[in-house]
Design an enzyme around this catalytic site. Structure first.
Site, PDB file in Angstrom:
ATOM      1  N   CYS A   1       0.836  -1.213   0.000  1.00  0.00           N
ATOM      2  CA  CYS A   1       0.000   0.000   0.000  1.00  0.00           C
ATOM      3  C   CYS A   1       0.867   1.257   0.000  1.00  0.00           C
ATOM      4  O   CYS A   1       0.539   2.248  -0.660  1.00  0.00           O
ATOM      5  CB  CYS A   1      -0.907   0.007   1.226  1.00  0.00           C
ATOM      6  SG  CYS A   1      -2.044  -1.386   1.299  1.00  0.00           S
TER       7      CYS A   1
HETATM    8  C1  BEZ Z   1       0.497  -4.556   1.792  1.00  0.00           C
HETATM    9  O1  BEZ Z   1       0.081  -3.471   1.419  1.00  0.00           O
HETATM   10  O2  BEZ Z   1       1.687  -4.803   1.781  1.00  0.00           O
HETATM   11  C2  BEZ Z   1      -0.465  -5.590   2.258  1.00  0.00           C
HETATM   12  C3  BEZ Z   1      -1.632  -5.236   2.898  1.00  0.00           C
HETATM   13  C4  BEZ Z   1      -2.486  -6.210   3.346  1.00  0.00           C
HETATM   14  C5  BEZ Z   1      -2.177  -7.552   3.160  1.00  0.00           C
HETATM   15  C6  BEZ Z   1      -1.010  -7.898   2.499  1.00  0.00           C
HETATM   16  C7  BEZ Z   1      -0.143  -6.926   2.047  1.00  0.00           C
END
Ligand code: BEZ
Length: 212
Positions: A45
């Site tokens: 994210c």
């Molecule tokens: C991420 O943004 O890295 C992420 C968020 C939720 C679950 C897995 C990865």
């Protein structure tokens, strides 16, 4: 019933990192992108919001307002935004909606409990000036989106809103486009002064009608 292409995008008012925003007022008469991400302070994210901020000029050029959403709260968003700016070397200017009660996530069907139990998946909607949904894409949490692809589709949507053309597979801005199937080749030749290339009666190409 979940949202589908052509549906009117739901309006809402929400707290964001840029203050309280009414979605329709924020969009004005232009195009918009609303996209969800699973959680603050997560790696994928962080790169996604950083990439979107880095492409701010590209969204501006196309008259597209961007807004992000996750089910985290405002304090969390504000702290995380600082991290995004620091680690991705950007200045996030678009609002990030705080949606702890999942109002926006539910309106847009961004919760897919069989994929991710507690948070929004990576949903993205492009909304046209008529407030109708023009594109929906859904990615799992494990896969960061390609924001160049989002811009490419917006280019196609904006072009095909103005001309009776479609864009072929892997089309990039300034490539040839496909003549709409409702036009005869004879009419197409009149309509598209840059020329028409007929491969089959149903497969006609013309140079992109606008652009450089
Ligand atoms: C991420 O943004 O890295 C992420 C968020 C939720 C679950 C897995 C990865």
């Amino acid at each position: 019933m979940s949202l589908q292409l052509g549906d009117v995008a739901p309006d809402f008012t929400a707290e964001t990192t840029e203050g309280k925003i009414n979605f329709y007022e924020y969009l004005g008469d232009g195009w918009g992108v609303i996209f969800s991400h699973p959680a603050d302070y997560t790696p994928v994210c962080t790169t996604e919001l950083g990439r979107t901020a880095a492409l701010q000029n590209e969204f501006d050029k196309r008259g597209v307002k961007v807004i992000a959403v996750s089910v985290d709260g405002l304090d969390s968003h504000q702290g995380w935004k600082k991290d995004i700016n620091e680690t991705q070397n950007v200045n996030v200017q678009f609002p990030i909606i705080a949606d702890p009660d999942k109002t926006v996530a539910n309106l847009y069907g961004m919760l897919h409990p069989n994929s991710l139990a507690t948070a929004t998946v990576r949903s993205l909607f492009v909304i046209g000036p008529d407030k109708k949904i023009k594109l929906m894409i859904v990615y799992p949490a494990s896969t960061g989106r390609n924001f160049n692809e989002v811009l490419r589709v917006i280019d196609s949507l904006q072009l095909t809103a103005n001309y009776n053309v479609a864009t072929p597979a892997d089309w990039q801005y300034n490539d040839e486009v496909v003549v709409g199937t409702s036009i005869s080749t004879e009419d197409a030749i009149m309509k598209f002064p840059k020329g028409v290339r007929e491969v089959k009666p149903y497969l006609r190409f013309t140079p992109q009608p606008e652009g450089n």
